[in-house]
Scaffold this active site. Structure first.
Site, PDB file in Angstrom:
ATOM      1  N   HIS A 260     -91.528  60.091  37.843  1.00  0.00           N
ATOM      2  CA  HIS A 260     -90.720  59.640  38.985  1.00  0.00           C
ATOM      3  C   HIS A 260     -90.072  58.309  38.611  1.00  0.00           C
ATOM      4  CE1 HIS A 260     -89.673  59.564  43.242  1.00  0.00           C
ATOM      5  NE2 HIS A 260     -89.979  58.286  43.256  1.00  0.00           N
ATOM      6  N   ASP A 262     -87.614  55.645  40.170  1.00  0.00           N
ATOM      7  CA  ASP A 262     -86.812  55.191  41.298  1.00  0.00           C
ATOM      8  C   ASP A 262     -85.495  54.643  40.758  1.00  0.00           C
ATOM      9  OD1 ASP A 262     -88.538  55.837  43.450  1.00  0.00           O
ATOM     10  OD2 ASP A 262     -89.850  54.210  42.824  1.00  0.00           O
ATOM     11  N   ASP A 372     -90.849  61.623  47.308  1.00  0.00           N
ATOM     12  CA  ASP A 372     -91.164  60.245  47.691  1.00  0.00           C
ATOM     13  C   ASP A 372     -90.197  59.652  48.697  1.00  0.00           C
ATOM     14  OD1 ASP A 372     -92.414  57.740  47.573  1.00  0.00           O
ATOM     15  OD2 ASP A 372     -91.078  57.039  46.007  1.00  0.00           O
TER      16      ASP A 372
HETATM   17 ZN   LIG Z   1     -89.674  56.751  44.709  1.00  0.00          ZN
END
Ligand SMILES: [Zn+2]
Length: 1022
Positions: A260, A262, A372
């Site tokens: 993941h 961001d 998320d």
């Molecule tokens: Zn995230």
């Protein structure tokens, strides 16, 4: 036969095995101490520092100075480049040789001009593998470069992860040397680790736990760390245990590598580009060694970055996409916020994402991937289905603070009835490590036991990137089918969802939104980002509308395809799930606001280009209406016929007209009353503004109804203490409601600012605190069914929350909120935990509280946070969190909201249309004096809203027209147009024509059937 333990002592046996692989205790004689063999220093190591991120080519030309291990460098966000020359001892041939590199920061190793591997201590990547087995052909001398970003995987928070970055942090390299790596020790240690974890995770209630205990104990007995030839005996004991198989009914875990990243969060966008490269090049190295390894990777934007900055790496990725190992997932441009982007923005996330994947990899994603974000709109299932996606993966609802979400695998039914198969990995994480604990959790926490026998395990370091490691994969390989643990297979989203679909008859259905009972401050934090998003969504809508019409009317007009795509992509990027929610550091906020400025500046020019091409240029002023209904509004004009610069204009739906002043049926009338309050009326509404700016009365003249609750006032500003438990920018907690304080101190009492037959306004200023004030202009326009509140707040608070309340004379158990392409209801009471967990909710341009035949709507031009409790409607205005941005929301804010009392339902009262009107200003343009009013499109009945008109993606000159049913009912609608339509086709949200469905074109227009909240797109050819 195993050695007989002397005592029946589980603890000593277990700890004995743990100490045998401990990296703290007994490393002089245990197995761990043998992980590395000989070592030798680097031949030379030199470095240079730069505040900017630069390509290798540029870095190589800089002057490097000698670097001594332990020397510090920095500060935060700088880059330290290292040049290392290596001389491997001749006697190491035949051995596995690593560069051991222990340092702070995140590094990329470059060799022969190419990025080859990431190095990050936090991501357990501390050695660069020079050779698995150094052959005679391989060189013994070489030079490598290490590009070290002065930030950690999670940025550089001062004192805690989410604190604002420590800008003066120093970094160092603690170890840099050549070593011989003993792979056989590593393999045996992994056996030990897995068995020890099985002992611990299965626990004393399971006999498998004891079998693992005795196995691991015997392995210590037979292993001599100083004699590698003893390892095979221990390994075969482990193998025997791991290969004792499960029964047929055992749960299957679908393991997929993941990372993941961001797109911006505790680090800026620019660093994310390097994070992607570091993480993915490491993934490619793992794929070379592990042909069964599968890696799932979302966000087209990140692929685009790597394509642009690391073309060599990108073509390697393309290769592994072809082999089916590197799997693009999600279908969107970024993993966007699931609540705040408009319906059209969400469609564009998929349109840009899926088209990118198609173009670069020849495939479209079949699953939406959003592990998320902070809640999921009820309109997402329809949007997914319209973009060729029937599967959805997330896990965030496991973060709910109040209610335990009841399903792991289920059908999610959206607002319109569209269904998608949804899976929450029961381990509640998108960054697992392939440990026994992850597997046991996945089985135990599966909330659909007996209904769904397959689950996902996503392994790999995430959030700040990093990704999987060889060790994670080695762990999973050992227990593919080991009695007592779930079966593990390296899998793909496609395989997982196929299995889930195949056996889905017992699955439950959840209808409506997936509301996250946490992070509810994200509807309000970083007000300027929210405002930028709303303004840019509006502007891009208008540019597309004007350019599309220009295309039809002006053969020389060039539709600005490329520029519009660039602007859309910027907007979509800022919708990332830590940017638009306002949960990022100040550097990211600055970038985001700069992108909005770019969109607004370039967009203004594009809009004018479109409008100029649409109308013949001249000396008169024309007005453009981008909305699909006729509008009669007071607007501000520069040199209008009125001395106030105001005019009441009538503009046809999606069309243009000259400014021709219309007289209002009833002029606006402003009267200062004896007690100092001000009475404002326009024939529809009459209101009384108290000296402190509150509304003593809000009276709907046409219905003879008072809207303000007995004994209360409307437009009451209130301030709350806003100290969450941890996630500062994210969370507003239930207990903040106990600290409500009305803002009462008047700095300047309400006074008449303007009094004109077309517009009257009253202004006042209140003191919020010693540091903050609010000044408001209450505006009443002729012929307008709502009152506007143009608001300016000087805001310098710390951990406070500003809202405005309207206690209304309406009784209803539910309030209605606008969402993407529709609306939904939420309770106004707190009966159950599911009700009170929604004490702060999100909505788009309006919320409404209605009883039979009467209601009040709150409209806004850039806000998203609401609450309606009993009969008090509250709009959330500003927060003041201090992490991760220490200056979040400090400064001056301008925003507008409006209140609209109405009879009938909000649908019949045109609340939806009024909220559009408030958000989409009529646009002025120069035109010829003899221009006749002209309308391109209109739709009847009003329940269907024409949302978007743009040039078709794949057919120059054709238009894509998108409409949705906004009232929540079945309806047959007609799209009227004055444009010469030759043919029209139904298409999906990706603009793929359904050849079986030509649209029904008649002289009157195009007729379409709609189900409640249905979104339909047409490709119209002229
Ligand atoms: Zn995230």
């Amino acid at each position: 036969m195993y050695h007989q333990p002397v005592l029946k002592n589980r603890r000593t046996l277990l700890e004995r095995a743990e100490k045998f692989i401990s990296d703290v205790y007994f490393t002089d004689c245990n197995l761990r101490g043998r992980l590395y063999g000989e070592s030798c220093p680097l031949d030379s190591l030199s470095s240079f520092m730069s505040p900017k991120r630069m390509p290798l080519m540029e870095a190589q030309t800089q002057s490097f100075t000698p670097y001594k291990v332990g020397d510090t460098f920095g500060p935060t966000w700088w880059t330290c480049w290292f040049k290392a020359t290596l001389k491997i001892p001749e006697c190491w041939r035949g051995k596995e040789v690593h560069v051991l590199w222990e340092s702070d920061g995140e590094a990329m190793v470059w060799r022969d001009g190419q990025p080859v591997q990431g190095l990050t201590k936090e991501g357990e990547k501390m050695s660069y593998i020079l050779s698995d087995c150094l052959t005679e052909e391989e060189p013994l001398s070489m030079t490598i470069y290490v590009e070290m970003a002065c930030n950690g995987l999670f940025g550089a928070g001062r004192g805690s992860m989410i604190a604002a970055p420590d800008l003066s942090r120093k970094f160092s390299v603690q170890k840099a040397e050549l070593v011989v790596f003993n792979r056989d020790v590593r393999e045996l240690m992994t056996d030990f680790e897995m068995l020890i974890d099985i002992v611990k995770e299965l626990g004393e209630g399971e006999q498998r736990s004891y079998q693992a205990l005795f196995t691991v104990n015997e392995m210590v007995n037979v292993s001599d760390p100083t004699d590698p030839s003893s390892f095979s005996k221990a390994r075969s004991l482990a193998h025997k245990f791991f290969s004792q198989r499960n029964g047929q009914s055992q749960h299957t875990v679908h393991a997929m590598g993941h990372c993941h990243i961001d797109s911006a969060w505790l680090w800026p966008y620019e660093e994310t580009i390097r994070k992607c490269a570091r993480s993915w090049v490491t993934v490619i190295r793992l794929m070379e060694k592990n042909p069964e390894f599968v890696f799932t990777c979302s966000q087209a934007q990140q692929f685009e970055w790597v394509k642009c900055w690391y073309p060599g790496l990108f073509s390697e990725i393309q290769h592994y996409v072809k082999t089916g190992q590197f799997i693009p997932v999600g279908g969107t441009w970024v993993e966007m916020d699931g609540n705040l982007p408009s319906g059209e923005s969400m469609v564009r996330q998929f349109l840009e994402g899926q088209r990118f994947f198609e173009q670069e990899f020849g495939m479209r994603c079949k699953e939406f991937w959003l592990p998320d974000t902070f809640g999921y709109s009820a309109q997402l299932p329809q949007i997914m289905q319209g973009c060729g996606i029937s599967n959805f993966l997330t896990q965030k609802l496991s973060w709910n603070l109040v209610n335990n979400y009841p399903h792991s695998t289920f059908f999610w039914e959206g607002l319109d009835g569209s269904k998608v198969l949804t899976h929450f990995p029961p381990g509640n994480s998108y960054g697992m490590e392939g440990k026994v604990e992850d597997l046991v959790k996945t089985v135990k926490q599966n909330k659909d036991k007996g209904r769904a026998n397959h689950s996902a395990v996503l392994f790999g370091f995430g959030d700040g990137g990093g990704g999987p490691t060889q060790l994670m994969m080695d762990r999973l390989k050992r227990v593919q089918d080991t009695d007592g643990l779930p079966k593990v297979q390296m899998s793909s989203p496609d395989k997982l969802f196929s299995q889930l679909w195949a056996d889905s008859h017992l699955l439950c259905t959840w209808a409506g939104e997936l509301f996250l009972e946490l992070h509810n401050g994200t509807y309000t934090t970083q007000a300027q980002i929210k405002q930028g998003n709303r303004q840019c969504e509006t502007l891009l809508h208008d540019i597309e509308m004007a350019s599309s019409l220009a295309l039809c009317r002006n053969t020389t007009f060039q539709y600005p395809v490329v520029r519009l795509r660039e602007l859309w992509r910027l907007l979509l990027l800022n919708q990332f799930h830590d940017v638009i929610p306002g949960t990022c550091i100040e550097m990211v906020v600055e970038d985001a606001l700069r992108y909005y400025e770019d969109i607004i500046r370039s967009g203004a020019a594009l809009l004018q280009d479109g409008l100029s091409a649409l109308v013949l240029n001249g000396d008169a002023t024309g007005v453009f209406n981008s909305l699909p209904w006729e509008r009669l509004e007071v607007i501000q004009i520069q040199d209008g016929p009125s001395k106030h610069g105001l005019a009441l204009v009538q503009v046809p739906s999606i069309g243009v007209s000259l400014i021709q002043e219309t007289k209002p049926v009833t002029p606006v009338c402003i009267t200062v009353q004896e007690d100092g309050s001000v009475l404002m009326e326009n024939g529809t509404i009459r209101t009384v503004v108290n000296k402190d700016g509150t509304l003593a009365s809000l009276y709907l003249i046409t219905a003879s109804r008072e809207a303000v609750s007995v004994g209360c006032c409307g437009n009451q500003f209130v301030l709350f203490d806003d100290v969450p438990l941890y996630w500062d920018a994210w969370d507003v907690m239930d207990y903040h409601l106990q600290t409500r304080r009305p803002v009462l101190e008047v700095v300047q009492p309400a006074h008449v600012l303007s009094s004109h037959e077309l517009r009257g306004s009253v202004s006042f200023t209140l003191k919020i605190s010693d540091k903050s004030t609010v000044t408001q202009e209450i505006v009443m326009d002729a012929m307008c069914p709502f009152i506007k509140f143009n608001t300016q707040v000087h805001w310098a608070e710390s951990h406070k929350f500003l809202k405005v309340e309207f206690p209304v004379r309406v009784h209803s158990p539910n309030a209605t909120y606008e969402i993407q392409f529709g609306h939904l209801q939420r309770p106004t009471h707190r009966n159950t935990s599911w009700d009170w967990a929604r004490f702060e909710v999100w909505g788009h341009r309006w919320a409404d509280l209605s009883e039979h035949n009467f209601g009040v709507a709150l409209l806004n031009d850039c806000k998203y946070g609401y609450s309606v409790f009993k009969n008090t409607m509250t709009l959330s205005l500003l927060r003041a969190p201090k992490t991760p941005d220490g200056n979040a929301d400090m400064g001056t804010h301008h925003f507008t909201y409006a209140v609209m009392p109405h009879t009938g339902t909000f649908q019949d009262a045109a609340v939806i249309q009024c909220a559009y009107n408030l958000n989409f200003p009529l646009r002025l343009t120069q035109c010829s004096v003899d221009m006749a009013p002209w309308s391109a499109f209109s739709v009847s009945p009003a329940a269907v809203i024409l949302e978007t008109v743009k040039q078709a993606e794949d057919r120059k000159g054709a238009l894509m027209v998108r409409m949705y049913e906004a009232y929540g009912g079945h309806v047959t609608a007609t799209l009227h147009t004055t444009l010469p339509v030759r043919e029209a086709w139904h298409c999906d949200l990706l603009e793929k024509i359904d050849a079986t469905q030509p649209a029904h074109v008649t002289a009157d227009g195009i007729t379409l059937d709609f189900t409640p909240f249905q979104v339909r797109s047409l490709l119209v050819i002229f």
